[in-house]
Design a protein around this motif. Structure first.
Motif, mmCIF file in Angstrom:
data_model
loop_
_atom_site.group_PDB
_atom_site.id
_atom_site.type_symbol
_atom_site.label_atom_id
_atom_site.label_comp_id
_atom_site.label_asym_id
_atom_site.label_seq_id
_atom_site.Cartn_x
_atom_site.Cartn_y
_atom_site.Cartn_z
ATOM 1 N N THR A 141 -8.909 36.226 -17.039
ATOM 2 C CA THR A 141 -10.025 35.490 -17.634
ATOM 3 C C THR A 141 -10.528 34.312 -16.811
ATOM 4 O OG1 THR A 141 -8.470 34.127 -18.913
ATOM 5 C CG2 THR A 141 -9.349 36.114 -19.975
ATOM 6 N N GLY A 142 -9.775 33.870 -15.809
ATOM 7 C CA GLY A 142 -10.279 32.712 -15.078
ATOM 8 C C GLY A 142 -9.440 32.302 -13.895
ATOM 9 N N GLY A 143 -8.560 33.163 -13.462
ATOM 10 C CA GLY A 143 -7.671 32.786 -12.379
ATOM 11 C C GLY A 143 -8.077 33.356 -11.044
ATOM 12 N N ASP A 144 -9.369 33.282 -10.707
ATOM 13 C CA ASP A 144 -9.832 33.813 -9.423
ATOM 14 C C ASP A 144 -9.064 33.156 -8.284
ATOM 15 O OD1 ASP A 144 -12.203 35.308 -7.920
ATOM 16 O OD2 ASP A 144 -11.904 33.357 -6.963
ATOM 17 N N ILE A 145 -8.498 33.968 -7.408
ATOM 18 C CA ILE A 145 -7.598 33.440 -6.384
ATOM 19 C C ILE A 145 -8.317 32.552 -5.371
ATOM 20 C CG2 ILE A 145 -7.750 35.412 -4.782
ATOM 21 C CD1 ILE A 145 -4.604 35.129 -4.585
ATOM 22 N N PHE A 146 -9.580 32.844 -5.099
ATOM 23 C CA PHE A 146 -10.317 32.021 -4.140
ATOM 24 C C PHE A 146 -10.755 30.697 -4.764
ATOM 25 C CE2 PHE A 146 -11.060 36.446 -2.722
ATOM 26 C CZ PHE A 146 -10.395 36.362 -1.508
ATOM 27 N N MET A 147 -11.198 30.749 -6.022
ATOM 28 C CA MET A 147 -11.630 29.535 -6.693
ATOM 29 C C MET A 147 -10.444 28.631 -7.035
ATOM 30 S SD MET A 147 -14.951 29.714 -6.897
ATOM 31 C CE MET A 147 -14.905 30.540 -5.300
ATOM 32 N N ASP A 148 -9.316 29.242 -7.356
ATOM 33 C CA ASP A 148 -8.206 28.488 -7.933
ATOM 34 C C ASP A 148 -7.154 28.050 -6.922
ATOM 35 O OD1 ASP A 148 -7.274 27.450 -10.409
ATOM 36 O OD2 ASP A 148 -5.669 28.933 -10.420
ATOM 37 N N LEU A 149 -6.954 28.824 -5.852
ATOM 38 C CA LEU A 149 -5.832 28.540 -4.955
ATOM 39 C C LEU A 149 -6.218 27.935 -3.605
ATOM 40 C CD1 LEU A 149 -3.155 31.377 -5.255
ATOM 41 C CD2 LEU A 149 -3.358 29.231 -6.500
#
Length: 306
Positions: A141-149
């Protein structure tokens, strides 16, 4: 009173503040007596999901309050720029935290590179493996790896190299069928080429079953400098069967505990002594542009130039 406004210091047990939930769902600590100068709020520490940041930051900016928020300020470079514009218009200072800049080991490596101790930087390898793995519901639901990491390491290597990313190629994979069917990657690799020629590989994973794995290695014409992993303690057992060390630290609160403290100390200094925050709006915007470009590169399977 700046430290009293941070729950890390036990404010929720204090009679001087009460907890209020804003319309966005963010929890805010409010002074019980606004007329009492001893309990006046000096700054806001925003610890809430990224999608709530816009509303909370704008509301705090309306009062001219300094705001500290961990990366990212918002979900896209354009949204980040708009929030900095809103804060500057009202005279509120917006301080975004990239905790690697405040970690002693990361800071020492960055300083070695910036001072030319390894000569001209030619390449860098960065490894980020999370632990424990976030719930699959979060990833879906919201853990995009590029946006989040990637933001922390992108900011860090930009700062260490004193350079900007010229192009990025990114690709990813899914370790579970449910993620693959939803088009969600929990493992990804970014290859960034910087304007001065340094090539940086950033490998990210949502799960390392052996602990929180965070490493950096920068190679130059005159040498190499690196940040190694930290173990839960420094003991080591050597026997005829080999060498045995403890597991890596559990997760980011343990690995970067001192860095988080240093961030809050630096935020307090911006309020109490009007010290300049070390991370600029341009840093925040440019880091997010790289994250946006990596996501687009992965979706379109091509190099994206910035």
């Amino acid at each position: 009173s700046v430290h009293e406004a941070i729950d890390h210091f036990g404010v929720r047990e204090s009679q001087e503040y009460y907890e209020q939930v804003s319309g966005s769902g963010a929890s805010v600590l409010v002074a019980s007596n606004d007329n009492d100068s001893n309990t006046a709020i000096d700054g806001i520490v925003l610890c809430a999901p990224t999608f709530t940041h816009d509303e909370v930051i704008r509301e705090a900016a309306d009062y001219g309050l300094p705001i500290f928020v961990e990366k990212p300020v918002d979900e896209t470079a354009d949204k980040i720029e708009a929030l900095f514009d809103a804060c500057e218009k009202s005279g509120a200072r917006l301080c975004c935290g990239f905790q690697r800049r405040f970690d002693e080991s990361y800071a020492a490596v960055a300083e070695s590179v910036r001072q030319g101790k390894i000569g001209k930087p030619l390449s860098a390898n960065i490894f980020f493996a999370d632990h424990p793995c976030p719930p699959i519901e979060f990833l879906l639901t919201g853990g995009d790896i590029f946006m989040d990491l990637c933001a922390h390491d992108v900011d860090y290597i930009r700062y260490a190299l004193n350079d900007e990313v010229a192009s990025v190629y990114a690709t990813g994979s899914s370790s579970a069928t449910e993620l693959e069917e939803a088009g969600v990657y929990d493992n990804a690799t970014m290859i960034m080429t910087f304007r001065k020629g340094t090539v940086v590989t950033l490998t990210m994973s949502r799960s390392a079953n052996y602990g929180y794995d965070q490493r950096v290695e920068v190679f130059g014409t005159d040498g190499l400098t690196s940040v190694g992993n930290q173990h839960s303690n420094s003991s080591m057992l050597a026997t005829a069967n080999g060498f045995l060390q403890p597991k890596l630290k559990h997760s980011f609160p343990q690995r970067f505990n001192e860095a988080f403290h240093a961030e809050l100390d630096a935020f307090a200094d911006t309020i109490l002594f009007d010290k300049e925050w070390p991370i600029s709006r341009e840093d925040c915007i440019n880091v997010q542009k790289v994250a946006d470009a990596a996501k687009r590169s992965c979706e379109e399977n091509r190099v994206v130039h910035l």
